[in-house]
Enzyme design. Structure first.
Site, PDB file in Angstrom:
ATOM      1  CB  CYS A  88      -0.890  -0.022   1.240  1.00 28.33           C
ATOM      2  SG  CYS A  88      -1.937   1.436   1.365  1.00 28.33           S
ATOM      3  CB  CYS A 224      -4.889   3.489  -5.376  1.00 31.00           C
ATOM      4  SG  CYS A 224      -4.100   1.878  -5.324  1.00 31.00           S
TER       5      CYS A 224
HETATM    6  N1  API Z   1      -4.427   2.133  -1.310  1.00 33.47           N
HETATM    7  C1  API Z   1      -3.221   1.372  -1.510  1.00 33.47           C
HETATM    8  C2  API Z   1      -3.404   0.211  -2.400  1.00 33.47           C
HETATM    9  C3  API Z   1      -4.060  -0.857  -1.709  1.00 33.47           C
HETATM   10  C4  API Z   1      -4.184  -1.950  -2.677  1.00 33.47           C
HETATM   11  C5  API Z   1      -5.142  -2.970  -2.188  1.00 33.47           C
HETATM   12  N2  API Z   1      -6.515  -2.538  -2.418  1.00 33.47           N
HETATM   13  C6  API Z   1      -4.904  -4.302  -2.890  1.00 33.47           C
HETATM   14  O1  API Z   1      -5.727  -5.182  -2.716  1.00 33.47           O
HETATM   15  O2  API Z   1      -3.862  -4.424  -3.574  1.00 33.47           O
HETATM   16  C7  API Z   1      -2.071   2.186  -2.034  1.00 33.47           C
HETATM   17  O3  API Z   1      -2.046   3.361  -1.769  1.00 33.47           O
HETATM   18  O4  API Z   1      -1.172   1.644  -2.694  1.00 33.47           O
END
Ligand code: API
EC number: 5.1.1.7
Length: 297
Positions: A88, A224
């Protein structure tokens, strides 16, 4: 008579409005079931967050021990539905900001253990943090591309792995992705045996893109970090940049609904992401709502 809350300390933080419940657990004695994580991340009945960052010493959990010679702290990231994800990017920035905030480090360059390996964060005097996000993997062969469907619309998508999976689709208008209330369809499903994060991208100018994201396990979020890196690399390849091949680093501005990230792919392939990280609040989870016994305490 006031009844002081006796329970579990927590904090709230966010990076470009990708927000997290932060649970200090240095000795790793909490057992976090998916159901408990989902309760904590619930925006109405719980604390609320796109995900949860458990803060554990690397030497206190099996997944971290192999990294303990390079990092003191391990970021145990969980999605809002309680599922585990490998990495993350916004979370690493917030995690590093928390370590500084809590006095657990006086370094401004911090190595953080994650399920995708060690990531290094550099804290700046303002709320900015730069994270070395590792190298993007662009699978070749059958899993290299996929088709992403929302409603009646389908787009080709590039598979980019940032330690976690991403399907990146360039669209004409971010509104064409609709409300994104459900996970977009991704075919072939075999390209993503463990599901995937899906990003929709438009151009905003030279080396400047904007995205929306539907996150695996969390739904549409305001940002993300790993997704923004996946988008940057996909846009760079589309635009003819390959820093490892041509020896020239390239930087893109990536606008997310919750703010702006600056992302560089270096000539050694390392992807570096810079953006804000904010600790918003800290408090105590009342044992009447979540008995620490539910967490194995
Ligand atoms: N918010 C996160 C990504 C989480 C990814 C997660 N949802 C997955 O299942 O890979 C970020 O800032 O990189």
């Amino acid at each position: 008579m006031s009844t002081a809350l006796v329970g579990l300390p927590f904090l709230k933080g966010h990076g470009t409005e990708n927000d997290f419940v932060i649970l200090p657990d240095p000795l790793g004695d909490l057992s976090l079931s998916p159901a408990v994580v989902a309760r904590l991340c619930d925006r109405r009945a719980g604390v609320g967050g796109d995900g949860l960052l458990r803060v554990v010493r690397c030497d206190a959990l099996s997944e971290g021990r192999a990294l303990a010679d390079r990092a003191t702290w391990f970021m145990d990231y969980r999605n809002a539905d309680g599922s585990v994800a490998e990495m993350c990017g916004n979370g690493v920035r917030v995690f590093a900001r928390y370590l500084w905030h809590a006095g657990l480090t006086d370094d401004t360059e911090i190595a953080v253990g994650t399920r995708a390996g060690v990531r290094t964060a550099r804290l700046s005097a303002d709320d900015g943090v730069t994270v070395g996000m590792g190298r993007a993997e662009l699978p070749s062969g059958p899993g290299a591309t996929a088709a992403v469907t929302v409603g009646e619309r389908t787009w080709p998508a590039l598979h980019v792995d940032m330690g976690n999976p991403h399907a990146v689709a360039f669209v004409e208008d971010l509104g064409h992705a609709g409300a994104l209330l459900d996970a977009p369809g991704v075919a072939p499903a075999a390209a993503y045996p463990h599901g995937t994060n899906v990003e929709f991208v438009v151009d905003r100018g030279p080396a400047h893109v904007a995205l929306r994201v539907h996150e695996r396990g969390s739904g549409e979020t305001r940002s993300c970090g790993t997704g923004a890196c996946a988008v940057m690399v996909a846009a760079a390849r589309r635009d003819g940049h390959d820093p490892v091949a041509d020896g020239r680093a390239v930087t893109y501005t990536v606008d997310v609904p919750g703010g702006r990230l600056l992302i560089t792919e270096r000539a050694d392939g390392m992807v570096e992401m810079t953006g804000p990280a904010v600790i918003v609040a800290e408090g105590v989870i009342d044992r009447a709502w979540l008995d620490p016994a539910e967490l194995g305490r």
